[in-house]
Write an enzyme that holds these catalytic residues in place. Structure first.
Site, PDB file in Angstrom:
ATOM      1  N   PRO A  72       0.793  -1.220   0.006  1.00 19.84           N
ATOM      2  CA  PRO A  72       0.278  -0.039  -0.008  1.00 19.84           C
ATOM      3  C   PRO A  72       0.792   1.262  -0.016  1.00 19.84           C
ATOM      4  O   PRO A  72       1.756   1.169   0.746  1.00 19.84           O
ATOM      5  CB  PRO A  72      -0.881  -0.026   1.218  1.00 19.84           C
ATOM      6  CG  PRO A  72      -0.762  -1.698   1.724  1.00 19.84           C
ATOM      7  CD  PRO A  72       0.836  -1.965   1.003  1.00 19.84           C
ATOM      8  N   HIS A  73       0.420   2.206  -0.925  1.00 17.04           N
ATOM      9  CA  HIS A  73       1.309   3.451  -0.873  1.00 17.04           C
ATOM     10  C   HIS A  73       0.440   4.613  -1.235  1.00 17.04           C
ATOM     11  O   HIS A  73      -0.658   4.501  -1.775  1.00 17.04           O
ATOM     12  CB  HIS A  73       2.313   3.438  -1.798  1.00 17.04           C
ATOM     13  CG  HIS A  73       1.942   2.789  -3.216  1.00 17.04           C
ATOM     14  ND1 HIS A  73       1.680   1.543  -3.417  1.00 17.04           N
ATOM     15  CD2 HIS A  73       1.525   3.864  -4.428  1.00 17.04           C
ATOM     16  CE1 HIS A  73       1.091   1.547  -4.862  1.00 17.04           C
ATOM     17  NE2 HIS A  73       0.953   2.851  -5.449  1.00 17.04           N
ATOM     18  N   ALA A  74       0.909   5.720  -0.666  1.00 13.65           N
ATOM     19  CA  ALA A  74       0.268   6.973  -0.709  1.00 13.65           C
ATOM     20  C   ALA A  74       1.072   8.450  -0.690  1.00 13.65           C
ATOM     21  O   ALA A  74       1.811   8.301  -0.154  1.00 13.65           O
ATOM     22  CB  ALA A  74      -0.991   6.992  -0.058  1.00 13.65           C
TER      23      ALA A  74
END
Lengths: 164, 569
Positions: A72-74
């Site tokens: 997950p990345h943001a």
């Protein structure tokens, strides 16, 4: 891009953000858990904000890349410098991954809004670390937080040695 | 009596040897057709067996029969959905392309052999059409999977360009023997050839497909009926002055795209018939040629062949595709290289002999040499070329075997057999697998014994699993059984992350900090990639944008449903 590799993974993943035996439940619960944790760990961050950014990214397509791994990345407005966290789940959860397999190794990446190239470079590094079957196996076999961190660090260093 | 026995012995022996030699082809990478041709030549008058065979009319007949069967099978196997990207470029290649190739080769042949323009053009027309069967058997044998744009174009081109080459050849032969009238007559000839071929092929094909689906026959009879009616279509069309070759290809296309249980009986038999045709045709052609005679033409014929491969074909592909369609340069390059010549030119080269054209042996020997050179030069380099030109798409795991259960005639269940070679599935209980809801594991084989699979049964690497499900379950099942190596290969090609084609560009841009122009704000990612590719995207197309390769990963019809993000180069 490789000329000014801005920051390597080792520097942004301190031992205290490598979490062992994290309760699973569901994809949402795992992301919630991380958001709450990271907001306590890094006071400038807001847990709600982190959670909604991560879940927003998941809506575009799962970050479960297969082999039981999710990344997950943001981007986050309150994030000052790139930071990473690693979670080994106690029970695999359904992550809607490309190969359909449940996920138990979760590598989270948060970057500041302006760090776009860094974002992609770091993502590439995480992906190549987690692409290694032996690394995944060793991570799964780790039975303490310390061992988990050492394994991860070792894998990151080896991967870093390969890239020019 | 003796001659019948000899016929049995020799034909049986040659066919058996050809089939056994096909294993050799897979190992060495030599085109199969070359081996068949070589065996025919070895058996021929100057070879080991020394068989005298100079019966051009018989070879002509066998050539027609074999070509008809090969085209029928090609039509049966062509999926109509590939027409989405392949039809228009293929049509351009089959008409304009054949014309340009023939003209260029014609000019060169004229110069090399000191022929008149019409004679030169006849040489060009004879070698004008391509053979995809050779291409696809080569590529699939080497595990190369072409992207749909290139694959469909080559496949449809080779099915449709034979009528054009045949037309040009017949026209020029008649011109040479002085049977042809004026320009109008020629044009009417062209129109009837194509028009009738198209109308009768599609119409009759549609009717035959209906008939086959409706009839209840013994399994073995479906394929025979399809073949018999296919021949009828060929005959009727030719009698009325249409192109029988085009008609039988189109009839096959219509039959093959009418789903139903009859197809499962038809396809395997026609596969065998197409093989038999290829083998028989090339053996006969190999027997027909006199190698020493061909050697006389070897040098000039090689010049023609090289000109065809390195000048005529590339120029023809460039002119008939590049201005009209959005092909990448490397795709143009690969299509140019894969102008493989097969049986058609050699069969066409018999036309001048039959038609009584002066100096007919020249055409035959030149055509023969051109096909040999094409098979040798292009045929042996196909797979390295596909890799080098990057027109491949990785092929994931597919069932080792599959077959219909034959219980529900309309939407049947199938049995898929997979071997577990995915390390990640080792020791995983069956109930934890993400199985498509309609499918189930019906049997599990381990060490030559059948186990009764229960939810708690743990899989092992090397297990053979029989799954009952529908065709729609295949993508999910393939993903499940995809081994680690395959997954890694796919990730390297499509990128680590996968986004939905339906995701809004504004959201994607926000997630990765990308800047959009005003028109792009309201698009979905799928539409955006489609637009950047230039319409008609295919799986494997990629767009470089903001330091990321956006790779088309999955399509439904003309819509991009999944897009991969490849981060580093």
């Amino acid at each position: 891009m490789s000329a000014n590799l801005p920051m390597n993974l080792e520097a942004i993943l301190p031992p205290e953000r490598t979490l062992f035996d994290v309760p699973g439940g569901s994809k949402k619960r795992v992301l919630e858990f991380f958001s709450t944790f990271i907001a306590q760990n890094t006071p400038s961050l807001d847990s709600q904000e982190v959670f909604s950014r991560l879940i927003g990214r998941e809506r575009l397509g799962s970050t479960g890349i297969g082999n039981g791994v999710a990344i997950p990345h943001a981007r986050d407005t309150h994030c000052k410098a790139p930071l990473a966290g690693f979670l080994k789940l106690a029970e695999p959860v359904d992550f809607d991954a490309v190969d359909g397999e449940p996920v138990d190794l979760v590598f989270v990446l948060l970057v500041p809004e302006e760090a776009d190239d860094t974002h992609l470079a770091l993502l590439g590094q995480v992906a190549s670390v987690m692409n290694n079957a032996e690394t995944r196996q060793r991570l799964r076999k780790s039975d303490s937080q310390r061992q988990l961190y050492d394994t991860l660090l070792d894998a990151i260093r080896r991967e870093g040695g390969d890239t020019p | 009596m003796d001659s019948i026995n000899t016929l049995f012995l020799f034909s049986g022996l040659l066919i058996a040897l050809s089939i056994l030699a096909s294993r050799l082809s897979a190992m060495v990478g030599l085109p199969l057709l070359l081996i068949f041709l070589g065996l025919g030549m070895l058996a021929g008058e100057e070879g080991v067996l020394g068989i005298q065979f100079d019966d051009y009319p018989l070879a002509f007949l066998i050539g027609h029969l074999a070509l008809a069967m090969i085209l029928l099978d090609g039509g049966l196997r062509t999926r109509l959905k590939t027409f989405r990207v392949g039809f228009k470029p293929a049509l351009s290649l089959a008409t304009l392309g054949v014309f340009i190739t023939s003209a260029l080769v014609g000019v060169i042949a004229m110069w090399v052999f000191e022929l008149t323009p019409v004679q030169g053009l006849l040489v060009g027309a004879i070698v004008g059409s391509t053979d995809a069967a050779a291409v696809f058997s080569m590529l699939s044998g080497r595990g190369v999977n072409l992207n749909e744009r290139v694959g469909a174009t080559l496949e449809i081109e080779s099915g449709t360009n034979d009528p054009m080459a045949i037309f040009l050849t017949i026209m020029l032969v008649e011109l040479l023997v002085g049977d042809i009238g004026g320009v109008t007559e020629t044009i009417i000839f062209l129109i009837t050839q194509f028009g009738l071929g198209l109308v009768i092929g599609v119409g009759a094909g549609w009717l035959i497909a209906r008939l086959l689906r409706w009839l209840d026959l013994a399994p073995g009879l479906y394929s025979l009926l399809a073949l018999a009616l296919g021949f009828c279509v060929f005959g009727v069309t030719s009698v009325f002055g249409g192109s029988g070759f085009l008609a039988i290809y189109l009839a096959g296309l219509m039959i093959g795209n009418q789903p139903g249980r009859h197809l499962n009986f038809i396809l395997p038999v026609h596969d065998g018939l197409a093989w038999l045709s290829q083998i028989g045709l090339f053996l006969v052609l190999g027997l027909l040629v006199t190698p020493s005679e061909m050697l006389e033409y070897a040098l000039p014929a090689s010049l023609v062949a090289l000109a065809l491969i390195f000048i005529a074909r590339p120029v023809a592909v460039l002119i008939s595709i590049k201005p009209f369609f959005k092909f990448r340069w490397r795709e143009i390059g690969f299509i140019s290289w894969v102008g493989l010549r097969g049986a058609v030119p050699i069969v066409l080269a018999i036309f001048p002999v039959i038609g009584g054209v002066e100096n007919a042996s020249l055409y035959f020997n030149v055509a023969f040499a051109v096909v040999l050179m094409s098979l040798l030069i292009q045929g042996t380099t196909l797979s390295p070329m596909a890799r080098w030109m990057k027109v491949e798409v990785p092929l994931g795991v597919t069932p080792e075997r599959r077959g219909p259960l034959g219980i529900l005639p309309e939407n049947d269940y199938e049995m898929f057999v997979y071997q577990v070679d995915n390390e990640d599935l080792d020791d995983v209980p069956i109930r934890l697998l993400r199985f498509p809801s309609g499918a189930l594991i019906s049997a599990l084989f381990r060490q030559h014994a059948m186990l009764h699979p229960k939810g708690s049964t743990r899989l092992r690497v090397g297990d053979v699993v029989c799954v009952i499900g529908r065709t729609a379950d295949l993508p999910a099942l393939n993903r499940l059984f995809n081994g680690d190596a395959k997954l890694k290969q796919e990730r390297a090609f499509f990128g680590t992350f996968t986004l939905d084609g339906d995701a809004l560009m504004s959201d994607v841009a926000a997630a990765y900090g990308l800047t959009l122009s005003s028109g792009e704000q309201d698009m979905t990612l799928g539409e955006f990639v489609s637009l950047r590719v230039g319409g008609h995207p295919v799986v494997g197309d990629d767009v470089g944008w903001h330091g990321i390769h956006w790779v088309v990963n999955e399509m439904e019809g003309n819509k991009v449903t999944r897009v991969g993000l490849r981060l580093y180069h």
